[in-house]
Design a protein around this motif. Sequence first.
Motif: not given
Length: 264
Positions: A183-188, A222-240
């Motif tokens: 979840x965005x909360x867990x990741x954030x 799900x990227x917009x919600x995850x990236x809205x977390x203040x300490x998530x600055x991007x993503x490492x994307x496999x399948x997508x």
Amino acid sequence: MNTKYRRAIIGGNWKMNLLPSEIKAYVKKLLPNLPPTRDCEVIICPSFISLGQTISALRGTGVAVAAQNVSEFPSGAYTGEVSAPQLSDIGATHVIVGHSERRIYFGEKDLTVNRKVLTVLEHGMRPIVCIGESGAIRDAGAAEELVSFQLKTALHGVAPQKMRRVAIAYEPVWAIGTGKTATAQQAGDMCAMIRTSIRKIYGARIARSVSILYGGSMNGDNAPELLAQPDIDGGLIGGASLKVEDFCRIISAAIEESAKIYKE
Ligand code: PGA
């Protein structure tokens, strides 16, 4: 995301997918669909065998190319390995280090990860250091402890002036390739903990300049919600990242999120 202090990064980790003969078609499809990358560093991570070709195909486009692994040794009798000087010579600018698939399937240990981080930095490239807990560790309530240990060990001996060139990818193993995103909360929360750990070692100024990515079933939805977390600055994307449209949607989400800071 807080791009006042650090850059958004979206990396496409192709893993052991795409044939060398398929790269040209991917790049041909990617380039016209790629959002302007001024506000987001885009990195493609192909297999070793396709590195040179991908670097040539993307030269001058602003898209960087990373290796998915590197030898901890600079040269010598290590059959089947690829060294940091070889990667840098061919024009790779980044290297994924310590991905959980390397840890799980190829027995890569934290101390090896540390040696790889140091060699990547020494040869002028930028490591994307992957850390993250298994489902069993999370269920046991030990996720933060493990992730913090992995982080500290990976960064052991990294000089403060080199920390700006390091990116961290928090990739919970239970979310990789499973379609089960954190979840965005867990990741954030975990990315915030990672930044706090960096702050304790390197101080506030360096901690706020380090890009921390999330990885694990990130996609265009799900990227917009995850990236809205203040300490998530991007993503490492496999399948997508194998699907150009989905990958570009994630890049657009990062650009949109990073633009918000200028409007505040
Ligand atoms: P996934 O992989 O997006 O397919 O879950 C992410 C990664 O392993 O970097």
